[in-house]
Design a protein around this motif. Structure first.
Motif, PDB file in Angstrom:
ATOM      1  N   ASP A   1      89.680  51.258  12.440  1.00 25.50           N
ATOM      2  CA  ASP A   1      88.420  51.360  13.172  1.00 25.50           C
ATOM      3  C   ASP A   1      87.403  50.375  12.596  1.00 25.50           C
ATOM      4  O   ASP A   1      87.705  49.615  11.681  1.00 25.50           O
ATOM      5  CB  ASP A   1      87.881  52.799  13.090  1.00 25.50           C
ATOM      6  N   SER A   2      86.193  50.396  13.144  1.00 19.87           N
ATOM      7  CA  SER A   2      85.127  49.523  12.654  1.00 19.87           C
ATOM      8  C   SER A   2      83.821  50.299  12.626  1.00 19.87           C
ATOM      9  O   SER A   2      83.671  51.305  13.325  1.00 19.87           O
ATOM     10  CB  SER A   2      84.987  48.284  13.549  1.00 19.87           C
ATOM     11  N   ILE A   3      82.856  49.836  11.809  1.00 15.65           N
ATOM     12  CA  ILE A   3      81.563  50.505  11.701  1.00 15.65           C
ATOM     13  C   ILE A   3      80.434  49.470  11.750  1.00 15.65           C
ATOM     14  O   ILE A   3      80.609  48.324  11.352  1.00 15.65           O
ATOM     15  CB  ILE A   3      81.441  51.356  10.417  1.00 15.65           C
TER      16      ILE A   3
ATOM     17  N   MET B   1      73.304  46.634  14.520  1.00 14.72           N
ATOM     18  CA  MET B   1      74.566  46.038  14.954  1.00 14.72           C
ATOM     19  C   MET B   1      75.562  47.144  15.278  1.00 14.72           C
ATOM     20  O   MET B   1      75.791  48.040  14.466  1.00 14.72           O
ATOM     21  CB  MET B   1      75.137  45.153  13.844  1.00 14.72           C
ATOM     22  N   LYS B   2      76.151  47.078  16.458  1.00  8.49           N
ATOM     23  CA  LYS B   2      77.175  48.058  16.819  1.00  8.49           C
ATOM     24  C   LYS B   2      78.467  47.753  16.066  1.00  8.49           C
ATOM     25  O   LYS B   2      78.645  46.642  15.537  1.00  8.49           O
ATOM     26  CB  LYS B   2      77.430  48.027  18.328  1.00  8.49           C
ATOM     27  N   PRO B   3      79.394  48.709  15.994  1.00  7.73           N
ATOM     28  CA  PRO B   3      80.702  48.409  15.399  1.00  7.73           C
ATOM     29  C   PRO B   3      81.392  47.289  16.171  1.00  7.73           C
ATOM     30  O   PRO B   3      81.265  47.187  17.395  1.00  7.73           O
ATOM     31  CB  PRO B   3      81.470  49.730  15.547  1.00  7.73           C
ATOM     32  N   ILE B   4      82.097  46.430  15.448  1.00 17.05           N
ATOM     33  CA  ILE B   4      82.840  45.343  16.095  1.00 17.05           C
ATOM     34  C   ILE B   4      83.859  45.938  17.059  1.00 17.05           C
ATOM     35  O   ILE B   4      84.588  46.873  16.710  1.00 17.05           O
ATOM     36  CB  ILE B   4      83.537  44.479  15.027  1.00 17.05           C
TER      37      ILE B   4
ATOM     38  N   SER C   1      86.570  44.862   9.658  1.00 15.31           N
ATOM     39  CA  SER C   1      86.273  46.290   9.828  1.00 15.31           C
ATOM     40  C   SER C   1      84.767  46.516   9.803  1.00 15.31           C
ATOM     41  O   SER C   1      84.259  47.492  10.364  1.00 15.31           O
ATOM     42  CB  SER C   1      86.961  47.116   8.737  1.00 15.31           C
ATOM     43  N   CYS C   2      84.033  45.598   9.171  1.00 16.48           N
ATOM     44  CA  CYS C   2      82.576  45.677   9.140  1.00 16.48           C
ATOM     45  C   CYS C   2      82.011  44.284   8.864  1.00 16.48           C
ATOM     46  O   CYS C   2      82.404  43.647   7.889  1.00 16.48           O
ATOM     47  CB  CYS C   2      82.104  46.656   8.066  1.00 16.48           C
ATOM     48  N   ALA C   3      81.098  43.830   9.713  1.00 14.98           N
ATOM     49  CA  ALA C   3      80.465  42.521   9.519  1.00 14.98           C
ATOM     50  C   ALA C   3      78.957  42.655   9.345  1.00 14.98           C
ATOM     51  O   ALA C   3      78.229  41.690   9.519  1.00 14.98           O
ATOM     52  CB  ALA C   3      80.784  41.612  10.695  1.00 14.98           C
ATOM     53  N   VAL C   4      78.504  43.846   8.984  1.00 14.37           N
ATOM     54  CA  VAL C   4      77.059  44.083   8.857  1.00 14.37           C
ATOM     55  C   VAL C   4      76.421  43.190   7.791  1.00 14.37           C
ATOM     56  O   VAL C   4      75.365  42.595   8.037  1.00 14.37           O
ATOM     57  CB  VAL C   4      76.776  45.576   8.595  1.00 14.37           C
ATOM     58  N   PRO C   5      77.002  43.062   6.580  1.00 14.79           N
ATOM     59  CA  PRO C   5      76.386  42.164   5.594  1.00 14.79           C
ATOM     60  C   PRO C   5      76.264  40.725   6.106  1.00 14.79           C
ATOM     61  O   PRO C   5      75.247  40.060   5.875  1.00 14.79           O
ATOM     62  CB  PRO C   5      77.327  42.258   4.391  1.00 14.79           C
ATOM     63  N   ALA C   6      77.280  40.239   6.802  1.00 17.75           N
ATOM     64  CA  ALA C   6      77.218  38.889   7.376  1.00 17.75           C
ATOM     65  C   ALA C   6      76.181  38.821   8.488  1.00 17.75           C
ATOM     66  O   ALA C   6      75.468  37.820   8.630  1.00 17.75           O
ATOM     67  CB  ALA C   6      78.590  38.490   7.916  1.00 17.75           C
TER      68      ALA C   6
END
Length: 390
Positions: free
Chosen positions: A214-216, A312-315, A342-347
């Motif tokens: 999944d992704s967050i 940001m929504k989950p990828i 799985s998560c690109a929030v920091p980017a």
């Protein structure tokens, strides 16, 4: 100042053209490469970040380390293109090559631009949509933002950011002493978070999401300090700087919300707890006791730090398949993928810093001139002195 980007995810390169930069501003490749490396970092990133090691080439508008006033062209080559030359090349394929290349995409992925773009432009092969709608395009926009950050830094304005939330885990300790303190501490965090307790929980949440296929998503914040009063305008809707910033944030792939200052919290407070009271003294001029409105009133900067949150929504590219329909056969199927974050929030935090920086730099040059660095500095200093004594 304006910019244009071009390029596909698996095409030969990402290209950024920036027009309207002042002449005689120092600009080096390393200024841009630093931001590109930040964009590729962060916990939760997938294999594409190992395939592509983004480095910029400055191919116009800069001579001997300084801008000339002409358009600046920035190029980032896609190293992976060598494996996609037949699939993504610009030249027509021979019948034999067409037979060999059987990667036509007819299965739209939920959460992506695939189906909407195919219906809009009439593409039976949705690769024509997904290659451009890919978040790979943010590489080109980070290039533009890196140049904008250089503009701002030239005039004493600094940009930083932090991650406030990932997968429902919220940072509680989000305070910092200065913009430099914010930048140093978030650069040392794999999830760009100031709260060490939240950081470890965020990392665990990313690991759990990856295990489950999944992704967050999450919430990120950009802070810009040293901004003069009056950037933007109250006169017309399309010149309000907070509105332009909001539009730029919403244009980032997977972003679904934006707040200025306390944002939606303003709906829950009385006006006396929202509006920023004004003070004045001879040394500093006009100041604000608080910064609930995130550095804006009437579409213009107040001189307080600009503070913006984005969600940001989950990828949507998941290892856990989602249901969709093949546009050729009309049969239902479950979407599958080759690789994903799985998560690109920091980017995404880095991307948001850069798109906001461009809007602020553009507004700065609109107000104080855009031809020469020395003239802009004089205009800005005159404005500071004049507004202090106003």
């Amino acid at each position: 100042m304006r910019y244009l980007t071009a390029g596909e995810s698996h095409g030969p390169q990402q290209t950024t053209i920036i027009e309207g930069l002042p002449a005689n501003m120092e600009l080096l490749q390393e200024d841009i490469n630093t931001e590109l490396a930040r964009r590729q970092g962060g916990y939760g990133r997938g294999r594409r970040m190992q395939i592509e090691k983004d480095k910029v080439q400055i191919v116009s508008g800069v001579r001997h380390g300084r801008t000339t006033g002409a358009p600046v062209t920035l190029v980032v080559e896609n190293d992976d293109f060598k494996h996609w030359r037949k699939i993504m090349g610009s030249e027509p394929l021979t019948p034999e090559e067409e037979e060999e290349v059987k990667r036509k995409i007819t299965r739209p992925r939920p959460g992506h631009a695939d189906l909407n773009g195919a219906l809009k432009y009439g593409h039976r092969d949705m690769r024509n949509v997904l290659e451009r709608s890919s978040a790979r395009e943010t590489t080109a926009r980070v290039c533009a933002g890196a140049v904008a950050k250089k503009v701002l830094k030239t005039f004493g304005i600094e940009v930083g950011g932090q991650v406030l939330e990932i997968g429902g885990i919220k940072a509680e300790n989000t305070n910092y002493e200065s913009i430099n303190d914010l930048k140093e501490r978030t650069e040392a965090s794999p999830v760009r978070c100031l709260d060490k307790d939240a950081e470890s929980k965020m990392i665990q949440a990313i690991d759990d999401a990856k295990k489950e296929g999944d992704s967050i998503g999450g919430v990120v914040q950009t802070v810009i300090s040293g901004v003069p009063v009056g950037l933007g305008s109250h006169v017309h809707y399309d010149r309000k700087l907070d509105a332009k910033i909001a539009g730029s944030v919403m244009s980032i792939n997977a972003f679904k919300g934006v707040e200025v200052g306390i944002g939606f919290e303003a709906a829950r407070r009385p006006g006396s707890k929202v509006h920023d009271e004004i003070t004045w003294d001879k040394e500093n001029g006009y100041q604000r006791k608080t910064n609930n409105l995130g550095g804006f009133e009437g579409g213009m900067t107040t001189g307080m730090p600009i503070i913006i949150q984005g969600v940001m929504k989950p990828i949507p590219t998941l290892y856990k398949p989602l249901e969709s329909v093949d546009i050729d056969s009309k049969e239902a199927f479950k979407a599958s993928i080759e690789r994903s974050d799985s998560c690109a929030v920091p980017a995404a935090s880095v991307v948001m810093e850069n798109v906001i920086a461009f809007e602020v730099a553009s507004a700065l040059l609109d107000m104080f001139g855009s031809d020469r660095v020395d003239a802009i500095k004089r205009n800005l200093q005159e404005h500071y002195e004049w507004s202090r004594d106003f």
